[in-house]
Structure formats: C-alpha cells, structure tokens
Design a protein around this motif. Sequence first.
Motif, mmCIF file in Angstrom:
data_model
loop_
_atom_site.group_PDB
_atom_site.id
_atom_site.type_symbol
_atom_site.label_atom_id
_atom_site.label_comp_id
_atom_site.label_asym_id
_atom_site.label_seq_id
_atom_site.Cartn_x
_atom_site.Cartn_y
_atom_site.Cartn_z
ATOM 1 N N LEU A 54 75.338 93.293 -62.567
ATOM 2 C CA LEU A 54 75.520 92.382 -61.430
ATOM 3 C C LEU A 54 74.714 92.865 -60.220
ATOM 4 C CD1 LEU A 54 79.365 91.669 -61.732
ATOM 5 C CD2 LEU A 54 77.445 90.407 -62.729
ATOM 6 N N ALA A 55 74.656 94.210 -60.044
ATOM 7 C CA ALA A 55 73.874 94.772 -58.940
ATOM 8 C C ALA A 55 72.385 94.462 -59.137
ATOM 9 C CB ALA A 55 74.087 96.282 -58.856
ATOM 10 N N PHE A 56 71.911 94.646 -60.386
ATOM 11 C CA PHE A 56 70.502 94.341 -60.697
ATOM 12 C C PHE A 56 70.205 92.873 -60.399
ATOM 13 C CE2 PHE A 56 67.643 92.409 -63.832
ATOM 14 C CZ PHE A 56 66.455 93.066 -63.522
ATOM 15 N N THR A 57 71.128 91.993 -60.827
ATOM 16 C CA THR A 57 70.914 90.552 -60.620
ATOM 17 C C THR A 57 70.914 90.210 -59.131
ATOM 18 O OG1 THR A 57 72.111 90.216 -62.681
ATOM 19 C CG2 THR A 57 71.651 88.256 -61.383
ATOM 20 N N ALA A 58 71.834 90.847 -58.382
ATOM 21 C CA ALA A 58 71.895 90.575 -56.933
ATOM 22 C C ALA A 58 70.574 90.957 -56.255
ATOM 23 C CB ALA A 58 73.063 91.333 -56.308
ATOM 24 N N VAL A 59 70.037 92.139 -56.624
ATOM 25 C CA VAL A 59 68.766 92.585 -56.019
ATOM 26 C C VAL A 59 67.625 91.667 -56.481
ATOM 27 C CG1 VAL A 59 67.116 94.487 -55.864
ATOM 28 C CG2 VAL A 59 69.556 94.961 -55.765
ATOM 29 N N LEU A 60 67.677 91.268 -57.749
ATOM 30 C CA LEU A 60 66.659 90.341 -58.274
ATOM 31 C C LEU A 60 66.695 89.022 -57.483
ATOM 32 C CD1 LEU A 60 64.596 89.690 -60.641
ATOM 33 C CD2 LEU A 60 66.532 88.665 -61.823
ATOM 34 N N CYS A 61 67.911 88.564 -57.175
ATOM 35 C CA CYS A 61 68.058 87.309 -56.422
ATOM 36 C C CYS A 61 67.502 87.451 -55.004
ATOM 37 C CB CYS A 61 69.528 86.884 -56.352
ATOM 38 S SG CYS A 61 70.128 86.319 -57.932
ATOM 39 N N ILE A 62 67.734 88.621 -54.399
ATOM 40 C CA ILE A 62 67.174 88.860 -53.056
ATOM 41 C C ILE A 62 65.643 88.787 -53.139
ATOM 42 C CG2 ILE A 62 66.890 90.562 -51.208
ATOM 43 C CD1 ILE A 62 69.760 91.516 -51.828
ATOM 44 N N ALA A 63 65.079 89.412 -54.208
ATOM 45 C CA ALA A 63 63.615 89.404 -54.392
ATOM 46 C C ALA A 63 63.119 87.979 -54.621
ATOM 47 C CB ALA A 63 63.238 90.294 -55.566
ATOM 48 N N LEU A 64 63.808 87.235 -55.497
ATOM 49 C CA LEU A 64 63.377 85.862 -55.797
ATOM 50 C C LEU A 64 63.500 84.963 -54.565
ATOM 51 C CD1 LEU A 64 64.973 85.290 -59.345
ATOM 52 C CD2 LEU A 64 62.603 85.849 -58.811
#
Lengths: 305, 43
Positions: A54-64
């Motif tokens: 979930l942490a990886f996805t959250a950071v990925l979402c910030i990047a996207l």
Amino acid sequence: MRGTVMDTAAAPTRDLPADWRDLFALTKPRVMSLVVFTGLCGLLAAPEPMHPVLAFTAVLCIALGAGGAGALNMWYEADLDAKMRRTQGRPLPAGRLHPTTALQFAVGLSIGSVVLMDLAANHLAAAILAISIFFYAVIYTVWLKRRTPQNIVIGGAAGAFPPLIGWVAATGSIDLLPVLLFLLIFLWTPPHFWALSLFVRSDYAAAGVPMLPVVAGPENTRRQIALYSLPMAACAVAPWLLGLTGAVYGLTAVLLSLVFVGLSLAVLANKATEPAQMGPEKKLFGFSILYLFALFGVLVVDRFL
Amino acid sequence: MSRHDDELIRARQRRAARVTAMLLFAFIALTFLITIAKLTVNR
C-alpha cells in the motif's frame, strides 16, 4: 491567453504514434523526483507504519499525479515553451508529440492516480492528491502564471502537498508535523524559483511571463528572496522546537537553514544584472534543491533513531 | 508515404502495443496485490 500549440511549434506528424520517451518527458521527471522523495518521507515519518504494497502504491500515485499535473502544464504551456530557450526542446514545442495525445495522457494519469490512491490508501489522501493536481494544473498554470508576479508564491502550494499526502495515506488524518512540512515547501518555493528566474530573466521576459524579476526588477526580487528565507528557516526548525522531531533533525535543520539564509543574503548583496555574474543566485538555486532533499532525508533518519 | 515512414510507424505501433500490454498487466497485478494487502491489514 493560451495560444495554440500549432501557432508556435513545429507541426507534429499526425500518423506517427507517440514515442514513450516523449510521453515520459511530459511528466517532468526531474521535478517529479523531488515530489516523490518528499511524499515518501512524509509517509515514512508518519507514526503508523503502512503495509509495504500500500505504501508503494501511495508513492506511485503521488508520482503519477505529479506526472499528470506536469503533463497538463506542458500541454497548456506549449506556446510559452516554444518561446523560451530552456524549454524549446520539449516534446510539444519541438513537434514530436500531438497535443491531443499529450492531453489524453495527462488526464489519464491524473484521474488514474487519484482512483488508485483511493483504492490503496483512503479518501482523504485521494482528495488531497486531486486538490494538488487541480492546484498545479488550473490555479497555477491557467489562472496565475500569466497574470501575476505572485504566481509562484500561491502556486507553490501545489508542490507542498506531497509530504502531507504521504502522511495522510499512512495515518488517515492531518497532524501538525505534515502541516509544518507543507509550510516549509510552500515558503521554500519562492526563493528557489526566484533565484532561477533571476538568471533566466530574459527567457521569461521574451515569453511574456510576469515573473517577479521581469516585473519588479532584480533588486526587489533579491529582497523578496531574503525575506522569504527567514520564515522558511523558522518552519524548518519548528518541528524540533515543538518536540515533534529529535535533535538529529533539529541540529541539521539549524545548520542547513543558516547556510540557506547566508546564501540568500549573498544574493541580496549582489547587484549584477547579467546572468554571467549571478554566481550567488546560481549557488542558492543549487543549494535549495540539496536543502530540501537533506532536510526530508534527515527527518526520516531521525524518525527511526 | 515512403516505405521508410511506413516501417517507422509500424515499429512505433508495435512498441506502443507492447508498452500498453505491460502497463495493463502491471496494473492488474497491482490491483490484485492491493486487495490482498487490504485483506491482511483489515484482518
């Protein structure tokens, strides 16, 4: 008003599908790196640990989300980019990408990032991510940038959201520390951008962008840089003084902020009008990037000590 | 349109199709992992 891309840029080949490198360049990867880093630090500094996926996805979402906002900005500003030496080579003004493709890509990234954040983290984090994209793409790019020399002051809020988003993704609520981190980046943005715009002033003037050095002159801009660096330094040290972080962060913040303020004063003392003689401005611009990376890095180190 | 242009377009189309397929696969895998993670967290 925004001119069409076709007015100023080379006409793109309609039949040629977009190259992924041009789409990637549209996301402003260099700006994104700082956004992702501060977002990650906000997430890691939070008191509640997050599941790694979930942490990886959250950071990925910030990047996207940052990439989507950057792409929307490049789509809207293609006519401006074509007029400035620094940005002429970007995919849209260079004619390597069709504006419609760029817009579809930007909107897709923006919506996708918010939906995925909602799925992986919580509604509040997704809402703040949506606000930050809106702030950068609409409030800053469309509304402020071409109208007021205060564009970067108000628009700077867009870049200040990532640590808050990271924190909220992990905890589900807003606390004092992420608000201070938001304020830190908010107050850091004007000196950082004004230092850059001092030595690329002619570019902004040629494109008709009312950046502070173009409208108010270098002397006034230098005074504003020095003025903003003081509350920024206070915000950097505040988490330690309020007992929200340890001494490792506190002492690093004091030291780095003293250097930042010192460099701002060196900029204030400089009277040069030619970019070649703007050594202090270039030094401050370079250091300001290092400053933010170092502060957020130490914040996380301090959290785990 | 010359043969060279035609080849260039087809090469780009192939690459775009490959990248899209990989991204879709990554998205599906990520959605699956998020579901598993959410189930673990909420247990």
